[in-house]
Write a protein that holds these residues in place. Structure first.
Motif, PDB file in Angstrom:
ATOM      1  N   ALA A   1     -32.853   8.868 -18.586  1.00 42.91           N
ATOM      2  CA  ALA A   1     -32.567   9.470 -19.889  1.00 42.91           C
ATOM      3  C   ALA A   1     -31.065   9.614 -20.071  1.00 42.91           C
ATOM      4  O   ALA A   1     -30.531   9.378 -21.164  1.00 42.91           O
ATOM      5  CB  ALA A   1     -33.247  10.836 -20.002  1.00 42.91           C
ATOM      6  N   LEU A   2     -30.374   9.985 -18.997  1.00 40.03           N
ATOM      7  CA  LEU A   2     -28.917  10.083 -19.052  1.00 40.03           C
ATOM      8  C   LEU A   2     -28.289   8.704 -19.194  1.00 40.03           C
ATOM      9  O   LEU A   2     -27.388   8.514 -20.016  1.00 40.03           O
ATOM     10  CB  LEU A   2     -28.392  10.772 -17.789  1.00 40.03           C
ATOM     11  N   VAL A   3     -28.780   7.731 -18.429  1.00 37.86           N
ATOM     12  CA  VAL A   3     -28.215   6.378 -18.490  1.00 37.86           C
ATOM     13  C   VAL A   3     -28.396   5.790 -19.884  1.00 37.86           C
ATOM     14  O   VAL A   3     -27.459   5.226 -20.469  1.00 37.86           O
ATOM     15  CB  VAL A   3     -28.856   5.470 -17.424  1.00 37.86           C
ATOM     16  N   GLU A   4     -29.593   5.931 -20.459  1.00 38.44           N
ATOM     17  CA  GLU A   4     -29.815   5.416 -21.811  1.00 38.44           C
ATOM     18  C   GLU A   4     -28.920   6.148 -22.813  1.00 38.44           C
ATOM     19  O   GLU A   4     -28.352   5.531 -23.722  1.00 38.44           O
ATOM     20  CB  GLU A   4     -31.279   5.562 -22.216  1.00 38.44           C
ATOM     21  N   GLY A   5     -28.768   7.452 -22.635  1.00 41.19           N
ATOM     22  CA  GLY A   5     -27.891   8.211 -23.510  1.00 41.19           C
ATOM     23  C   GLY A   5     -26.457   7.747 -23.413  1.00 41.19           C
ATOM     24  O   GLY A   5     -25.739   7.685 -24.428  1.00 41.19           O
ATOM     25  N   VAL A   6     -26.015   7.415 -22.209  1.00 44.23           N
ATOM     26  CA  VAL A   6     -24.649   6.922 -22.013  1.00 44.23           C
ATOM     27  C   VAL A   6     -24.440   5.610 -22.760  1.00 44.23           C
ATOM     28  O   VAL A   6     -23.416   5.415 -23.431  1.00 44.23           O
ATOM     29  CB  VAL A   6     -24.353   6.731 -20.506  1.00 44.23           C
ATOM     30  N   ILE A   7     -25.410   4.716 -22.670  1.00 42.37           N
ATOM     31  CA  ILE A   7     -25.262   3.409 -23.317  1.00 42.37           C
ATOM     32  C   ILE A   7     -25.209   3.566 -24.836  1.00 42.37           C
ATOM     33  O   ILE A   7     -24.339   2.986 -25.507  1.00 42.37           O
ATOM     34  CB  ILE A   7     -26.420   2.471 -22.913  1.00 42.37           C
ATOM     35  N   ILE A   8     -26.122   4.359 -25.384  1.00 39.13           N
ATOM     36  CA  ILE A   8     -26.144   4.559 -26.834  1.00 39.13           C
ATOM     37  C   ILE A   8     -24.871   5.257 -27.301  1.00 39.13           C
ATOM     38  O   ILE A   8     -24.263   4.852 -28.304  1.00 39.13           O
ATOM     39  CB  ILE A   8     -27.387   5.381 -27.242  1.00 39.13           C
ATOM     40  N   SER A   9     -24.451   6.274 -26.589  1.00 43.76           N
ATOM     41  CA  SER A   9     -23.255   7.025 -26.977  1.00 43.76           C
ATOM     42  C   SER A   9     -22.008   6.158 -26.881  1.00 43.76           C
ATOM     43  O   SER A   9     -21.126   6.218 -27.757  1.00 43.76           O
ATOM     44  CB  SER A   9     -23.102   8.271 -26.089  1.00 43.76           C
ATOM     45  N   SER A  10     -21.914   5.352 -25.828  1.00 45.75           N
ATOM     46  CA  SER A  10     -20.767   4.454 -25.671  1.00 45.75           C
ATOM     47  C   SER A  10     -20.730   3.437 -26.802  1.00 45.75           C
ATOM     48  O   SER A  10     -19.657   3.136 -27.352  1.00 45.75           O
ATOM     49  CB  SER A  10     -20.845   3.732 -24.321  1.00 45.75           C
TER      50      SER A  10
END
Length: 432
Positions: free
Chosen positions: A103-112
């Motif tokens: 969930a954090l990794v996916e959030g990082v990709i979307i946010s980036s």
């Protein structure tokens, strides 16, 4: 309100919850596909519309922070996730990264993608080696699936994600000290302005967000801003993880809408341990002014907690019953802040040292009532005069404990000893 909102914590009880296959089976990385087909500015606007506010303590609107990043400036942009969870009582990000790292990794990709960053870092405190390994595994699985790297899912977007191990300094939870640490320098706060959004990591525009803030982004993209905004209160929207620890029957992580009360959370957690009553508690970790049983029905949102005289902070609810000496608890917190002060500025460096010295004498029953006024005067000289919020946070337990428990301080020097020694012997056995 008695209903929890398990979103980030929904599958924590699954033995394979940390794997990519389990995360994808539950709909993971679908939000990423949606985001990559959406204009970046629309994602930023959706996060603004959702009302998501920083879950690391300050409560600053996340979408607004993203909007500060200058666009079309020709500079590389960076996303940094602050996973240096160090605040006494705060224990939500580490189990989140252990049980649901994707969930954090996916959030990082979307946010980036939204802020047009091609390099992202998750900065984790070095002591939690098991969490670092879990994150590294999740990042490797994401690279393997093509969610990170070059031309992600054929979108033309490239991203490199690094898990960085910190060296165990509380001060590196402060965003600019974290940046200095990332760049290989001693972790100390920077003078602001310039702010990280203009000149952050390596001098480039940088967004720094807490783990829970970034991990909440995929659900906003997947379900819509209105869905997130429908939870919580008018100005404190959405859900959050409330960490109950201390003298509570069932301590743990309770994910609920902002605005829930401690009374409601305690009802779900089985109440205070049998045979005891609530004496004082922290709404957001040790650097937030303490509350008493008079505050059981204060809605746990940014505005209500602030109006009652404290801060929501990281929603670290440390619960203390009547067997605990307030002076001793404040001394332990003050010893922590004195140890963790980076020493860059005089008010914090010297102030936390004298807190420790004075509270030691007071706890031993050797002080006077005049010392309480000296402590308050010392607090006035720290608050608002330190380089970062560490000094301000260190004043919170001192000033609030004198406000609510002045008589208990007086009892110490009237009796010439800590009146809780016998009662506290069991409670504090592990600390002695």
């Amino acid at each position: 309100m008695t209903t929890l909102t398990p979103i980030l914590t929904k599958y924590w009880d699954r033995p394979d919850s940390f794997t990519r296959s389990a995360y994808e089976a539950d709909g993971g990385y679908r939000a990423l596909r949606t985001a990559l087909g959406t204009p970046q500015d629309d994602i930023i606007q959706a996060v603004k519309d959702s009302g998501l506010r920083g879950r690391g303590g300050a409560g600053f609107p996340t979408g607004m922070k993203w909007g500060f990043i200058p666009q079309g400036d020709g500079k590389p942009h960076y996303l940094v996730v602050n996973a240096d969870e160090s605040e006494p009582g705060t224990c939500k990000d580490i189990p989140l990264m252990m049980a649901n790292p994707h969930a954090l990794v996916e959030g990082v990709i979307i946010s980036s993608y939204a802020i047009r960053a091609n390099f992202a870092v998750i900065y984790v405190r070095g002591e939690v080696l098991h969490v670092i390994r879990r994150l590294q595994q999740a990042v490797a699985e994401a690279y393997e699936a093509g969610y990170i790297g070059t031309d992600i899912l054929g979108s033309g977007y490239d991203l490199e994600l690094v898990v960085h191990s910190g060296a165990g300094a509380y001060i590196c939870g402060e965003e600019t000290a974290l940046l200095d640490s990332l760049e290989g320098f001693r972790g100390q706060p920077r003078l602001k302005p310039p702010f990280p959004a203009v000149a952050g990591l390596y001098g480039g525009p940088t967004v720094i967000n807490n783990v829970e803030s970034i991990a909440s982004v995929p659900s906003i993209v997947a379900n819509g801003a209105d869905w997130f905004a429908s939870m919580g209160t008018e100005k404190s929207k959405g859900f959050g993880i409330f960490s109950l620890s201390g003298h509570v029957t069932r301590p743990g992580q309770y994910e609920a809408p902002l605005g829930i009360t401690l009374r409601e959370l305690l009802d779900m957690a089985g109440g205070i341990r049998a045979g005891h009553r609530l004496k004082f508690w922290t709404p957001g970790g040790s650097s937030t002014p303490i509350f008493t049983d008079e505050h059981l029905d204060v809605p746990l949102d940014f505005e209500s907690v602030g109006a009652a005289g404290s801060m929501l902070g990281t929603r670290a609810l440390q619960i203390f019953d009547e067997t605990v000496c307030v002076v001793r608890a404040v001394l332990r917190w003050s010893e922590f802040y004195a140890h963790e002060s980076c020493g860059k500025c005089t008010p914090c460096r010297e102030g936390t040292y004298w807190y420790k010295q004075m509270l030691k004498r007071l706890e031993a029953g050797q002080g006077t009532e005049e010392d309480l006024e000296t402590l308050l005067d010392l607090s006035d000289n720290i608050l608002g005069r330190s380089f970062c919020a560490l000094g301000d946070g260190a004043t919170s337990p001192v000033t609030s404990s004198i406000k609510h428990f002045r008589e208990e301080y007086i009892r110490h020097f009237e009796t010439g000893a800590c009146p809780f020694d016998e009662a506290a012997s069991t409670v504090w056995a592990g600390e002695k």
